[in-house]
Design a protein around this motif. Structure first.
Motif, PDB file in Angstrom:
ATOM      1  N   LYS A  15       0.792  -1.340   0.185  1.00  0.00           N
ATOM      2  CA  LYS A  15      -0.181  -0.094  -0.118  1.00  0.00           C
ATOM      3  C   LYS A  15       0.848   1.384  -0.021  1.00  0.00           C
ATOM      4  N   ARG A  16       2.010   1.245   0.661  1.00  0.00           N
ATOM      5  CA  ARG A  16       2.889   2.339   0.753  1.00  0.00           C
ATOM      6  C   ARG A  16       4.254   2.012   0.394  1.00  0.00           C
ATOM      7  N   ILE A  17       4.976   3.133   0.104  1.00  0.00           N
ATOM      8  CA  ILE A  17       6.411   3.069  -0.047  1.00  0.00           C
ATOM      9  C   ILE A  17       7.359   3.984   0.850  1.00  0.00           C
ATOM     10  N   GLY A  18       8.008   3.643   1.741  1.00  0.00           N
ATOM     11  CA  GLY A  18       8.772   4.506   2.479  1.00  0.00           C
ATOM     12  C   GLY A  18      10.035   4.804   1.892  1.00  0.00           C
ATOM     13  N   VAL A  19      10.641   6.130   1.581  1.00  0.00           N
ATOM     14  CA  VAL A  19      11.523   6.705   1.119  1.00  0.00           C
ATOM     15  C   VAL A  19      12.401   7.470   1.967  1.00  0.00           C
ATOM     16  N   ALA A  20      13.755   6.960   1.677  1.00  0.00           N
ATOM     17  CA  ALA A  20      14.931   7.731   2.578  1.00  0.00           C
ATOM     18  C   ALA A  20      16.112   7.880   1.478  1.00  0.00           C
ATOM     19  N   VAL A  21      16.963   9.009   1.837  1.00  0.00           N
ATOM     20  CA  VAL A  21      18.043   9.146   0.954  1.00  0.00           C
ATOM     21  C   VAL A  21      19.290   9.441   1.953  1.00  0.00           C
ATOM     22  N   CYS A  22      20.510   9.052   1.423  1.00  0.00           N
ATOM     23  CA  CYS A  22      21.631   9.274   2.211  1.00  0.00           C
ATOM     24  C   CYS A  22      22.382  10.542   1.760  1.00  0.00           C
ATOM     25  N   ASP A  23      23.245  11.094   2.539  1.00  0.00           N
ATOM     26  CA  ASP A  23      24.019  12.180   2.211  1.00  0.00           C
ATOM     27  C   ASP A  23      25.308  11.659   1.200  1.00  0.00           C
ATOM     28  N   PRO A  24      25.729  12.493   0.557  1.00  0.00           N
ATOM     29  CA  PRO A  24      26.916  12.105  -0.485  1.00  0.00           C
ATOM     30  C   PRO A  24      28.197  11.384   0.256  1.00  0.00           C
ATOM     31  N   MET A  25      28.415  11.659   1.610  1.00  0.00           N
ATOM     32  CA  MET A  25      29.588  11.054   2.511  1.00  0.00           C
ATOM     33  C   MET A  25      29.193   9.838   2.582  1.00  0.00           C
ATOM     34  N   TRP A  26      27.952   9.528   2.820  1.00  0.00           N
ATOM     35  CA  TRP A  26      27.361   8.197   3.349  1.00  0.00           C
ATOM     36  C   TRP A  26      27.593   8.032   4.673  1.00  0.00           C
ATOM     37  N   ILE A  27      27.361   9.228   5.589  1.00  0.00           N
ATOM     38  CA  ILE A  27      27.262   9.137   6.924  1.00  0.00           C
ATOM     39  C   ILE A  27      25.854   8.885   7.402  1.00  0.00           C
ATOM     40  N   ILE A  28      24.909   9.542   6.987  1.00  0.00           N
ATOM     41  CA  ILE A  28      23.574   9.262   7.560  1.00  0.00           C
ATOM     42  C   ILE A  28      22.510   9.430   6.684  1.00  0.00           C
ATOM     43  N   SER A  29      21.557   8.481   6.951  1.00  0.00           N
ATOM     44  CA  SER A  29      20.242   8.459   6.093  1.00  0.00           C
ATOM     45  C   SER A  29      19.263   9.585   6.275  1.00  0.00           C
ATOM     46  N   SER A  30      18.499  10.010   5.610  1.00  0.00           N
ATOM     47  CA  SER A  30      17.412  10.991   5.992  1.00  0.00           C
ATOM     48  C   SER A  30      16.109  10.519   5.363  1.00  0.00           C
ATOM     49  N   GLU A  31      15.000  10.814   6.147  1.00  0.00           N
ATOM     50  CA  GLU A  31      13.613  10.490   5.698  1.00  0.00           C
ATOM     51  C   GLU A  31      13.069  11.491   4.596  1.00  0.00           C
ATOM     52  N   VAL A  32      12.900  10.778   3.622  1.00  0.00           N
ATOM     53  CA  VAL A  32      12.182  11.855   2.584  1.00  0.00           C
ATOM     54  C   VAL A  32      10.591  11.689   2.582  1.00  0.00           C
ATOM     55  N   GLY A  33       9.977  10.606   2.637  1.00  0.00           N
ATOM     56  CA  GLY A  33       8.509  10.849   2.533  1.00  0.00           C
ATOM     57  C   GLY A  33       7.952   9.461   2.167  1.00  0.00           C
ATOM     58  N   LEU A  34       7.022   9.597   1.714  1.00  0.00           N
ATOM     59  CA  LEU A  34       6.028   8.181   1.400  1.00  0.00           C
ATOM     60  C   LEU A  34       5.297   8.482   0.096  1.00  0.00           C
ATOM     61  N   ILE A  35       5.332   7.283  -0.708  1.00  0.00           N
ATOM     62  CA  ILE A  35       4.769   7.166  -1.803  1.00  0.00           C
ATOM     63  C   ILE A  35       3.531   6.040  -1.740  1.00  0.00           C
ATOM     64  N   GLU A  36       2.246   6.438  -2.206  1.00  0.00           N
ATOM     65  CA  GLU A  36       1.192   5.783  -1.966  1.00  0.00           C
ATOM     66  C   GLU A  36       1.306   4.948  -3.285  1.00  0.00           C
ATOM     67  N   ARG A  37       0.965   3.376  -3.033  1.00  0.00           N
ATOM     68  CA  ARG A  37       1.119   2.493  -3.982  1.00  0.00           C
ATOM     69  C   ARG A  37      -0.346   2.016  -4.190  1.00  0.00           C
ATOM     70  N   LYS A  38      -1.065   2.384  -5.219  1.00  0.00           N
ATOM     71  CA  LYS A  38      -2.289   1.903  -5.607  1.00  0.00           C
ATOM     72  C   LYS A  38      -2.335   0.502  -6.025  1.00  0.00           C
TER      73      LYS A  38
END
Length: 142
Positions: A15-38
């Motif tokens: 139903k949903r896809i959680g999304v995150a992204v990491c910084d260019p130095m690969w130190i930390i991942s950050s929450e981006v948001g949610l994609i609804e999956r119909k």
């Protein structure tokens, strides 16, 4: 400073896809948001388009998929569903797979400690799970 390509991390559900992204130095991942999956082919196509837009926004050609293997290491329904869902993007993006067993449980525990009410908003769990999956991957590869 050792810069790498950013990675988009996904926790793919039915139903949903959680999304995150990491910084260019690969130190930390950050929450981006949610994609609804119909449901259905059109629903998947729209979700894939959203993923491509996020790849463009974050300037990445690499996507990390959390795969919920069974406890014995085999592929169950949901694990196969994740792999099948992302197949249309293979070749256009580098697709990485990462074991995400128990990430939702861990995400719920963190949200509890943060005092967030996730039971009425399961999307919070999906987003936090995507972040945990990506963080685990970059920690292993750093």
């Amino acid at each position: 400073m050792d810069l790498k390509e950013r990675i988009l991390g996904l926790d793919i559900g039915t139903k949903r896809i959680g999304v995150a992204v990491c910084d260019p130095m690969w130190i930390i991942s950050s929450e981006v948001g949610l994609i609804e999956r119909k449901s259905g082919v059109d629903g998947d196509r729209l979700a894939l388009l959203e993923i491509e837009k996020l790849c463009e926004k974050y300037n990445t050609k690499t996507i990390l998929i959390g795969v919920p293997y069974n406890m014995d290491g085999s592929l169950g329904f949901q694990a196969q569903n994740c792999i099948d869902f992302i197949k249309p993007l293979e070749g256009k993006y580098k697709i990485l797979y990462h074991d995400e067993r128990l990430s939702s449980f861990e995400a719920e525990e963190i949200l509890k400690k943060e005092g967030k009410k996730y039971t009425k908003n399961k999307g919070l769990v999906d987003i936090k799970s995507a972040c945990l999956i990506l963080q685990d991957y970059i920690n292993e590869k750093r």
